[in-house]
Design an enzyme around this catalytic site. Structure first.
Site, PDB file in Angstrom:
ATOM      1  N   LYS A 114       0.689  -0.686   0.324  1.00  0.00           N
ATOM      2  CA  LYS A 114      -0.140   0.126   0.130  1.00  0.00           C
ATOM      3  C   LYS A 114       0.715   0.906  -0.432  1.00  0.00           C
ATOM      4  CE  LYS A 114      -4.232  -1.656   1.395  1.00  0.00           C
ATOM      5  NZ  LYS A 114      -5.549  -1.241   1.674  1.00  0.00           N
ATOM      6  N   LYS A 196      -3.609  -9.947  -7.146  1.00  0.00           N
ATOM      7  CA  LYS A 196      -4.747 -11.016  -5.905  1.00  0.00           C
ATOM      8  C   LYS A 196      -5.631  -9.262  -6.511  1.00  0.00           C
ATOM      9  CE  LYS A 196      -6.098  -8.251  -1.685  1.00  0.00           C
ATOM     10  NZ  LYS A 196      -6.590  -8.058  -0.739  1.00  0.00           N
ATOM     11  N   LYS A 199     -10.536  -4.574  -4.181  1.00  0.00           N
ATOM     12  CA  LYS A 199     -11.896  -3.743  -4.426  1.00  0.00           C
ATOM     13  C   LYS A 199     -10.981  -2.189  -5.127  1.00  0.00           C
ATOM     14  CE  LYS A 199     -13.026  -4.006  -0.034  1.00  0.00           C
ATOM     15  NZ  LYS A 199     -12.243  -3.290   0.740  1.00  0.00           N
TER      16      LYS A 199
HETATM   17  P1  ATP Z   1      -8.229  -2.958  -1.109  1.00  0.00           P
HETATM   18  O1  ATP Z   1      -8.351  -3.390  -2.194  1.00  0.00           O
HETATM   19  O2  ATP Z   1      -9.288  -2.080  -0.588  1.00  0.00           O
HETATM   20  O3  ATP Z   1      -6.769  -3.270  -0.010  1.00  0.00           O
HETATM   21  P2  ATP Z   1      -9.247  -5.658  -0.516  1.00  0.00           P
HETATM   22  O4  ATP Z   1     -10.373  -5.809  -1.699  1.00  0.00           O
HETATM   23  O5  ATP Z   1      -8.177  -6.217  -0.241  1.00  0.00           O
HETATM   24  O6  ATP Z   1      -8.993  -3.985   0.077  1.00  0.00           O
HETATM   25  P3  ATP Z   1     -10.428  -6.026   2.454  1.00  0.00           P
HETATM   26  O7  ATP Z   1     -10.981  -5.231   2.965  1.00  0.00           O
HETATM   27  O8  ATP Z   1      -8.717  -5.850   2.413  1.00  0.00           O
HETATM   28  O9  ATP Z   1     -10.462  -6.315   1.027  1.00  0.00           O
HETATM   29  O10 ATP Z   1     -10.585  -7.675   2.523  1.00  0.00           O
HETATM   30  C1  ATP Z   1     -11.557  -8.411   3.662  1.00  0.00           C
HETATM   31  C2  ATP Z   1     -12.044  -9.623   3.718  1.00  0.00           C
HETATM   32  O11 ATP Z   1     -11.576 -10.014   1.898  1.00  0.00           O
HETATM   33  C3  ATP Z   1     -10.185  -9.931   4.417  1.00  0.00           C
HETATM   34  O12 ATP Z   1     -11.198 -11.203   4.957  1.00  0.00           O
HETATM   35  C4  ATP Z   1      -9.602 -10.424   2.963  1.00  0.00           C
HETATM   36  O13 ATP Z   1      -8.594 -11.632   3.329  1.00  0.00           O
HETATM   37  C5  ATP Z   1     -10.703 -10.343   2.225  1.00  0.00           C
HETATM   38  N1  ATP Z   1     -10.103 -10.865   0.194  1.00  0.00           N
HETATM   39  C6  ATP Z   1      -9.368  -9.256  -0.470  1.00  0.00           C
HETATM   40  N2  ATP Z   1      -9.664  -9.312  -1.378  1.00  0.00           N
HETATM   41  C7  ATP Z   1      -9.465 -11.172  -1.700  1.00  0.00           C
HETATM   42  C8  ATP Z   1      -8.799 -12.429  -3.209  1.00  0.00           C
HETATM   43  N3  ATP Z   1      -9.000 -11.705  -3.481  1.00  0.00           N
HETATM   44  N4  ATP Z   1      -8.914 -13.378  -2.654  1.00  0.00           N
HETATM   45  C9  ATP Z   1     -10.000 -13.562  -1.283  1.00  0.00           C
HETATM   46  N5  ATP Z   1     -10.264 -12.948  -0.358  1.00  0.00           N
HETATM   47  C10 ATP Z   1      -9.992 -11.292  -0.340  1.00  0.00           C
END
Ligand code: ATP
Ligand code: LTN
Length: 333
Positions: A114, A196, A199
């Site tokens: 990040k 990965k 969002k």
């Molecule tokens: P950001 O992009 O804002 O960092 P993010 O999409 O990575 O957000 P988080 O809010 O950080 O999402 O994660 C929420 C939950 O979703 C956590 O338990 C995280 O491990 C899970 N998660 C996030 N991205 C993935 C993915 N690509 N596959 C599986 N689990 C995920």
């Protein structure tokens, strides 16, 4: 809360919930709720580590509450709440900051990723993010924390901080375990399948939002990056198969079928057929969630009631833990 074990988990209201968030985390929460006392939070304080538009943050916080409920989390049986409604999270985080080392925080891959992505805003909150997460988990005495694979390092540091604190003050915190789903712990980007699905990706084609139009979801899956080999087979360590591996994982997670069984259905078939079927399976899985989500959107008062009650119940538990910690460290309570 004596009989059943306790779960804590959370998602940040930092964007539209993706299929990755759903399959990696929320779907698992739904499956676990019958066997545990569950606290599921919307961690608005965490999302401030990246700059947020205030109007959008408020909207996304409520959207996420609707998504939790629409996905099947029972808001009466479980505690659903908004992190900033429970001051003990920030209060305990301060204390735990004093028991966490700069060295261990600087090893966190999420911080490294990040701070590279947001080089203009490497704030102290981004650095101490895992400490607030440790406070979230430890306040509720959670036994289990269901998350996607990317968050396991944060669960490890939570355990380290709790063990360190306990070794000084006695048995204060329960030591939590992380818990990952069998299928879907790491859903990959549709455009760069070695990354990965996230969002906050600036390319919306990289992710499927649970709130995307169904036609858009189908389009995104049909244009997902694959390879030119034309063989539908899961090969774990073959980077060229990352796109196909990802689509097989998604198919398995939404249908509950084994990856090998799915792959064998497609022997001799082309990627076009396979992608069309994955798109249909995903849309059909999301359809009832969306229907419930739309219904909830008509009833703001119900949502206010849920998060108000959630905050009351969460504050009650969190304050007790905080008080215990205050006593241990020597504050006058
Ligand atoms: P950001 O992009 O804002 O960092 P993010 O999409 O990575 O957000 P988080 O809010 O950080 O999402 O994660 C929420 C939950 O979703 C956590 O338990 C995280 O491990 C899970 N998660 C996030 N991205 C993935 C993915 N690509 N596959 C599986 N689990 C995920
Ligand atoms: N860091 C998590 C969100 C989160 C969380 C938590 C998850 C904040 N506090 C406590 C589990 C338990 C993420 O998904 N990025």
């Amino acid at each position: 809360m004596e009989d059943k074990k306790i779960i804590f988990s959370a998602v940040q209201p930092s964007g539209n919930i993706t299929l990755g968030n759903y399959l990696g985390a929320i779907k698992n929460w739904v499956d676990l709720q019958a066997d545990y006392h569950c606290c599921y939070s919307i961690v608005d304080e965490h999302s401030l580590t990246i700059r947020q538009d205030p109007v959008l943050l408020r909207k996304r916080t409520l959207d996420l509450l609707k998504i939790y409920i629409a996905c099947g989390i029972d808001p009466v049986e479980n505690i659903l709440f908004i992190q900033s409604h429970v001051p003990a999270h920030a209060q305990l985080a301060w204390i735990l900051n004093c028991y966490t080392y700069m060295g261990e925080l600087s090893r966190m891959t999420q911080f490294k990723d990040k701070s590279q992505k947001h080089a203009d805003n490497i704030n102290a909150g981004l650095f101490t993010y895992p400490v607030l997460m440790a406070a979230d988990i430890l306040l509720y005495g959670a036994d289990l924390v269901p998350v996607g694979k990317d968050q396991m390092q944060h669960i490890e540091i939570t355990r380290d901080i709790a063990l360190r604190f306990n070794s000084i003050y006695g048995d204060v915190f329960k030591i939590p375990e992380g818990f990952m789903p069998k299928a879907g712990a790491k859903i990959m980007s549709l455009t760069e399948p070695l990354k990965k699905m996230s969002k906050s990706d600036e390319n919306p084609k990289a992710y499927i939002s649970i709130l995307d139009d169904f036609n858009i979801i189908a389009k995104k899956i049909k244009s997902a990056i694959t390879d030119s080999e034309g063989v539908i087979e899961y090969r774990e360590n073959d980077e060229t198969k990352a796109g196909i591996n990802n689509l097989l994982t998604i198919m398995s997670a939404v249908t509950g079928r084994r990856i090998e069984d799915i792959a064998s259905d497609y022997q001799g078939k082309g990627y076009g057929d396979f992608k069309a079927d994955v798109a249909e399976a995903v849309v059909e899985h999301i359809r009832p969630i969306r229907q419930k989500y739309d219904e909830l959107s008509q009833d703001k008062a119900y949502l206010v009631d849920i998060y108000t009650r959630g905050a009351e119940r969460a504050n009650h538990i969190a304050d007790k833990t905080l008080k215990k910690v205050y006593k241990k460290v020597g504050f006058i309570v």
